[in-house]
Scaffold this active site. Structure first.
Site, mmCIF file in Angstrom:
data_model
loop_
_atom_site.group_PDB
_atom_site.id
_atom_site.type_symbol
_atom_site.label_atom_id
_atom_site.label_comp_id
_atom_site.label_asym_id
_atom_site.label_seq_id
_atom_site.Cartn_x
_atom_site.Cartn_y
_atom_site.Cartn_z
ATOM 1 N N SER A 15 -3.466 13.348 0.506
ATOM 2 C CA SER A 15 -3.300 12.578 -0.735
ATOM 3 C C SER A 15 -2.895 11.141 -0.441
ATOM 4 O O SER A 15 -3.442 10.189 -1.031
ATOM 5 C CB SER A 15 -2.242 13.239 -1.626
ATOM 6 O OG SER A 15 -2.650 14.521 -2.042
ATOM 7 N N ARG A 40 4.447 6.736 -3.531
ATOM 8 C CA ARG A 40 4.928 8.021 -4.045
ATOM 9 C C ARG A 40 4.836 8.065 -5.564
ATOM 10 O O ARG A 40 4.560 9.120 -6.146
ATOM 11 C CB ARG A 40 6.355 8.312 -3.569
ATOM 12 C CG ARG A 40 6.801 9.724 -3.909
ATOM 13 C CD ARG A 40 7.887 10.230 -2.997
ATOM 14 N NE ARG A 40 7.428 10.441 -1.633
ATOM 15 C CZ ARG A 40 6.802 11.545 -1.206
ATOM 16 N NH1 ARG A 40 6.525 12.527 -2.060
ATOM 17 N NH2 ARG A 40 6.463 11.663 0.051
ATOM 18 N N HIS A 43 1.286 8.836 -6.142
ATOM 19 C CA HIS A 43 1.067 10.233 -5.773
ATOM 20 C C HIS A 43 1.567 11.175 -6.869
ATOM 21 O O HIS A 43 0.913 12.174 -7.197
ATOM 22 C CB HIS A 43 1.798 10.533 -4.460
ATOM 23 C CG HIS A 43 1.705 11.949 -4.006
ATOM 24 N ND1 HIS A 43 2.715 12.852 -4.199
ATOM 25 C CD2 HIS A 43 0.714 12.617 -3.365
ATOM 26 C CE1 HIS A 43 2.369 14.029 -3.700
ATOM 27 N NE2 HIS A 43 1.160 13.918 -3.180
#
Length: 212
Positions: A15, A40, A43
C-alpha cells in the site's frame, strides 16, 4: 484491473509503495520531515488530498515525540479515536490514552454548569499532572474549548492534533487553533475524523519505535 493475491504481511508495505508511486505521478513531494504522517493519513483514508491539506506548526512532531518519550497523556475527543491509537509505545514510556467525553460525571457537570461536554472534557485534560497531547477528530467545539482555556492561561498542551470532520464550525475551529501559539497538526478544510486523529498519533509513535 485483475485481482492479485498479496500476503497479509505484505499488504501495508504494498500500500505504501502504491501511495509513494501515485504521489510521484501527481508531482507531489511531501516534506521529508512529515512524509510518514502524510502517507499514513493517505493510507488510512485513501484520500490524496491530505498531501496538500495537512498543516504542521514549527517543530511540532519533535515536541509530540519528546512528550511521548516523557510519558505524556494523549487525550482524545472520542472513544473511537482512543480505540484507534496503538498504545504499546505510549505505555512503554509511561503514558496513557484517555477520553473523558463518555464519563457520566462529565455529562452531569456540563448540564449543571450549562457547558458542552467537550469543554468540560478539555478542562479535565488541562488538570492532568504531566504533559498533554490532545487529538481531536470529531468535535470542533473541543478545539474551540482548548483555544479558550489556553487564552485564559488555564491549558498549555504540548500539542493539538486538530482534525475534526464536518460542515458546521469545523473550518472555523481549525483556523482558530492555527491562530494560537499552540503547536499543532491540522487537516485544513472539512476533512478529518477520529481515524485520522488516531493515525497521526500512530505515525509519530511508529517512528519512535523504529528509533528505540
Amino acid at each position: 484491473m485483475a485481482f492479485s493475491e498479496v500476503r497479509p504481511a505484505d499488504i501495508e508495505k504494498k500500500s505504501f509503495e502504491i501511495i509513494t508511486e501515485e504521489l510521484r505521478e501527481m508531482g507531489k513531494t511531501p516534506d521529508p520531515m512529515y512524509e510518514h504522517i502524510i502517507k499514513r493519513c493517505i493510507h488510512t483514508s485513501a484520500d490524496f488530498e491530505y498531501a496538500d491539506s495537512l498543516y504542521f506548526s514549527h517543530d511540532v512532531e519533535r515536541k509530540i515525540s519528546d512528550a511521548i518519550r516523557n510519558g505524556a497523556y494523549i487525550v482524545t475527543d472520542t472513544s473511537m479515536a482512543k480505540s484507534g491509537i496503538n498504545k504499546k509505545t505510549i505505555e512503554f514510556f509511561g503514558g496513557q490514552v484517555l477520553c473523558f467525553i463518555g464519563d457520566e460525571s462529565v455529562a452531569q457537570e456540563a448540564r449543571e454548569r450549562g457547558l458542552t461536554r467537550s469543554y468540560v472534557s478539555m478542562e479535565r485534560a488541562s488538570k492532568l499532572d504531566g504533559p498533554v497531547i490532545v487529538a481531536v477528530g470529531n468535535a470542533p467545539t473541543a478545539l474551540a474549548s482548548i483555544c479558550r482555556l489556553h487564552e485564559e492561561g488555564r491549558f498549555d498542551p504540548v500539542a493539538v492534533i486538530g482534525v475534526p470532520v464536518g460542515f458546521v464550525n469545523v473550518v472555523e475551529a481549525k483556523e482558530m487553533l492555527m491562530d494560537t501559539d499552540i503547536p499543532c497538526i491540522v487537516a485544513r478544510g472539512r476533512k478529518g475524523g477520529s481515524n485520522i486523529a488516531a493515525c497521526i498519533i500512530n505515525a509519530i509513535q511508529y517512528k519512535i519505535r523504529r528509533e528505540v
